[in-house]
Design an enzyme around this catalytic site. Structure first.
Site, PDB file in Angstrom:
ATOM      1  N   ARG A 183     -12.890  13.778   8.751  1.00  0.00           N
ATOM      2  CA  ARG A 183     -13.703  14.156   7.583  1.00  0.00           C
ATOM      3  C   ARG A 183     -15.159  14.386   7.967  1.00  0.00           C
ATOM      4  O   ARG A 183     -15.677  13.707   8.864  1.00  0.00           O
ATOM      5  CB  ARG A 183     -13.655  13.061   6.517  1.00  0.00           C
ATOM      6  CG  ARG A 183     -12.281  12.836   5.955  1.00  0.00           C
ATOM      7  CD  ARG A 183     -12.330  11.787   4.844  1.00  0.00           C
ATOM      8  NE  ARG A 183     -11.045  11.122   4.750  1.00  0.00           N
ATOM      9  CZ  ARG A 183     -10.885   9.809   4.604  1.00  0.00           C
ATOM     10  NH1 ARG A 183     -11.933   9.017   4.518  1.00  0.00           N
ATOM     11  NH2 ARG A 183      -9.683   9.295   4.534  1.00  0.00           N
ATOM     12  N   ARG A 207      -2.309  -1.857  -3.704  1.00  0.00           N
ATOM     13  CA  ARG A 207      -3.609  -1.271  -3.398  1.00  0.00           C
ATOM     14  C   ARG A 207      -3.710   0.062  -4.143  1.00  0.00           C
ATOM     15  O   ARG A 207      -2.798   0.886  -4.067  1.00  0.00           O
ATOM     16  CB  ARG A 207      -3.731  -1.028  -1.901  1.00  0.00           C
ATOM     17  CG  ARG A 207      -5.011  -0.336  -1.552  1.00  0.00           C
ATOM     18  CD  ARG A 207      -4.905   0.428  -0.276  1.00  0.00           C
ATOM     19  NE  ARG A 207      -6.148   1.137  -0.035  1.00  0.00           N
ATOM     20  CZ  ARG A 207      -6.233   2.194   0.744  1.00  0.00           C
ATOM     21  NH1 ARG A 207      -5.181   2.669   1.353  1.00  0.00           N
ATOM     22  NH2 ARG A 207      -7.392   2.793   0.906  1.00  0.00           N
ATOM     23  N   ASN A 216       0.873  -1.169   0.000  1.00  0.00           N
ATOM     24  CA  ASN A 216       0.000   0.000   0.000  1.00  0.00           C
ATOM     25  C   ASN A 216       0.914   1.223   0.000  1.00  0.00           C
ATOM     26  O   ASN A 216       1.502   1.569   1.019  1.00  0.00           O
ATOM     27  CB  ASN A 216      -0.867  -0.031   1.263  1.00  0.00           C
ATOM     28  CG  ASN A 216      -1.847   1.120   1.307  1.00  0.00           C
ATOM     29  OD1 ASN A 216      -1.846   1.989   0.425  1.00  0.00           O
ATOM     30  ND2 ASN A 216      -2.677   1.150   2.329  1.00  0.00           N
ATOM     31  N   GLU A 245      -7.764  -6.510   4.441  1.00  0.00           N
ATOM     32  CA  GLU A 245      -7.670  -6.100   3.040  1.00  0.00           C
ATOM     33  C   GLU A 245      -6.456  -6.732   2.353  1.00  0.00           C
ATOM     34  O   GLU A 245      -6.493  -7.057   1.176  1.00  0.00           O
ATOM     35  CB  GLU A 245      -7.572  -4.567   2.961  1.00  0.00           C
ATOM     36  CG  GLU A 245      -8.882  -3.898   3.307  1.00  0.00           C
ATOM     37  CD  GLU A 245      -8.738  -2.465   3.773  1.00  0.00           C
ATOM     38  OE1 GLU A 245      -8.330  -2.256   4.932  1.00  0.00           O
ATOM     39  OE2 GLU A 245      -9.030  -1.562   2.987  1.00  0.00           O
ATOM     40  N   HIS A 284     -13.071   1.624   0.336  1.00  0.00           N
ATOM     41  CA  HIS A 284     -13.059   0.490   1.283  1.00  0.00           C
ATOM     42  C   HIS A 284     -13.644  -0.772   0.652  1.00  0.00           C
ATOM     43  O   HIS A 284     -14.046  -1.699   1.373  1.00  0.00           O
ATOM     44  CB  HIS A 284     -13.900   0.781   2.548  1.00  0.00           C
ATOM     45  CG  HIS A 284     -13.293   1.772   3.482  1.00  0.00           C
ATOM     46  ND1 HIS A 284     -14.069   2.548   4.320  1.00  0.00           N
ATOM     47  CD2 HIS A 284     -12.016   2.109   3.744  1.00  0.00           C
ATOM     48  CE1 HIS A 284     -13.296   3.326   5.045  1.00  0.00           C
ATOM     49  NE2 HIS A 284     -12.029   3.084   4.707  1.00  0.00           N
TER      50      HIS A 284
END
Ligand code: ADP
Length: 398
Positions: free
Chosen positions: A239, A89, A8, A382, A178
């Site tokens: 956020r 990713r 990632n 993931e 996601h």
């Protein structure tokens, strides 16, 4: 058997996990942080040992070299050639990718084309891709997109009600994020709890520092909360989540700030951090609330309300639900937050919480036997999804 590495690449970091596939055995993991700095950080965990070094790591190529060198030095691999596949990713796959693909010229071109949709991560994904390609020219490289799982949404779930020419000309629509996590969770939930249910309806709550929900039917995403970017949906660590779009214009007029400055604040200074004025970390919010801090209490309630409202909306969207699942940093670790959310849906959906189970750790059912809907906690993974797709690429079945 083949060694595959899931990576990632962020703008200043590379997180990695090396797998033995198809056994899904994690061989080692670690990260390179503060890339571009004299005091970069390299870390690796292997066989219960942890190694950490502070040294200049001026670019991603140096970071990749450090990872590979450590793998050889620690006798984890005998040579670089042992790594057969690298899975990257990639946050944004736009409308182009509905599954993982070989990271070839076409993929590279499209990831570059999508930079305006993800200016934060996409350039870093490409830099990381080139660094690994140079170091491991013989390994198969694949791209695994956060958005791919959500490509099964129908137009009524992804089109924004803006002038349609913007939807067409600028591909301005909901993509979600996601997706790799929601996909993993849906597969695991089916295996562990819904083997005998056809066309199973799952409401998946991935709530961590970034949070999103997905409505999933028969393993396919029907709806998700994040929007054009990960700013949409429920409120998060820093956020806003969804708001009336006029907030932007109004605050710009009030403060004289440019929309780009406000947009940055909506991404980095809002959510738990903005409302509490204290922290983006829900552990701090939880302890603040326990001490009676009103802004922490408000932030927690606001978050729980938003998650609960989306669960209600997805219950309707799916025509019911066979399972509600919680995952990621908050969903896996905080019984307090799970209860705060469940308290807001229990009357309407007939959910009964097993308080004792809710306060214990690990994968488990947290609803009582008389609950109308089963509620579970499942740790997400993931990276293993990336490793699985790497192995498929090696077998030629991607
Ligand atoms: P990311 O989106 O970066 O992958 P995670 O899913 O790991 O994030 O979530 C990290 C967040 O989870 C932390 O910022 C914190 O808010 C929350 N978290 C982690 N552990 C706990 C805990 N024990 N109690 C409450 N919240 C937690």
């Amino acid at each position: 058997m083949a060694k595959c590495i899931a990576v990632n690449c962020g703008s200043s970091s590379i997180k990695y996990k090396l797998y033995e596939m198809p056994e899904e055995k994690v061989i080692c993991s670690g990260q390179v942080e503060r890339i571009g700095h004299e005091d970069g950080i390299f870390s690796i965990k292997f066989n219960g040992q942890a190694r950490k070094e502070i040294l200049p790591i001026m670019d991603h190529a140096v970071g990749v070299e450090l990872i590979l060198k450590a793998l050889v030095e620690m006798n984890i691999i005998a040579s670089f050639d042992e790594i057969k596949a690298v899975g990257h990713r990639v946050v944004q796959g736009g409308k182009y990718f509905s599954k993982s693909v070989i990271f070839d010229d076409y993929c590279e071109e499209k990831v570059a084309e999508l930079i305006p949709l993800d200016p934060l991560h996409a350039p870093a994904h490409l830099t990381g891709f080139h660094a690994f390609k140079k170091a491991l020219p013989n390994a198969v490289a694949i791209a695994v997109f956060d958005t791919a799982f959500h490509q099964t949404m129908e137009a009524e779930d992804y089109v924004f009600p803006i002038p349609y020419e913007y939807t067409e000309k600028y591909a301005c629509r909901r993509y979600g994020a996601h997706g790799t996590s929601h996909n993993y969770l849906a597969i695991k939930a089916k295996e562990d709890y819904l083997k005998d249910v056809d066309d199973e309806r799952i409401i998946s709550c991935h709530i961590g520092s970034g949070s999103s929900l997905a409505a999933i039917r028969g393993g396919k995403c029907v709806a998700t909360t994040m929007g054009l970017t990960p700013l949409g949906g429920v409120m998060m660590g820093t956020r806003t989540g969804d708001m009336d779009p006029s907030v932007m214009d109004y605050l710009s007029t009030c403060t004289g700030k440019d929309v780009h400055v406000l947009y940055d604040e909506f991404n980095k200074k809002s959510g738990f951090l903005g409302v509490s004025g204290k922290s983006n970390d829900t552990r701090d919010i939880e302890s603040g609330a326990a001490e009676g801090d009103e802004r922490c209490i408000l932030a927690a309630n606001l978050f729980a309300r938003r998650v609960a409202d989306f669960i209600g909306s997805y219950f309707v969207r799916l025509g019911g639900a066979d399972l509600i699942l919680f995952s990621a940093g908050i969903g896996e670790n905080s019984g307090w937050f799970r209860k705060l959310i469940i308290d807001r849906i229990s009357d309407a959906l007939g959910i009964v919480l097993d308080e004792e189970a809710n306060n214990s750790r690990g994968e488990k059912v947290i609803s009582a036997p008389n609950s109308k809907i089963k509620v579970v906690v499942i740790p997400t993974d993931e990276e293993v999804m990336i490793a699985r797709d790497c192995y498929k690429a090696l077998e030629g079945t991607l």
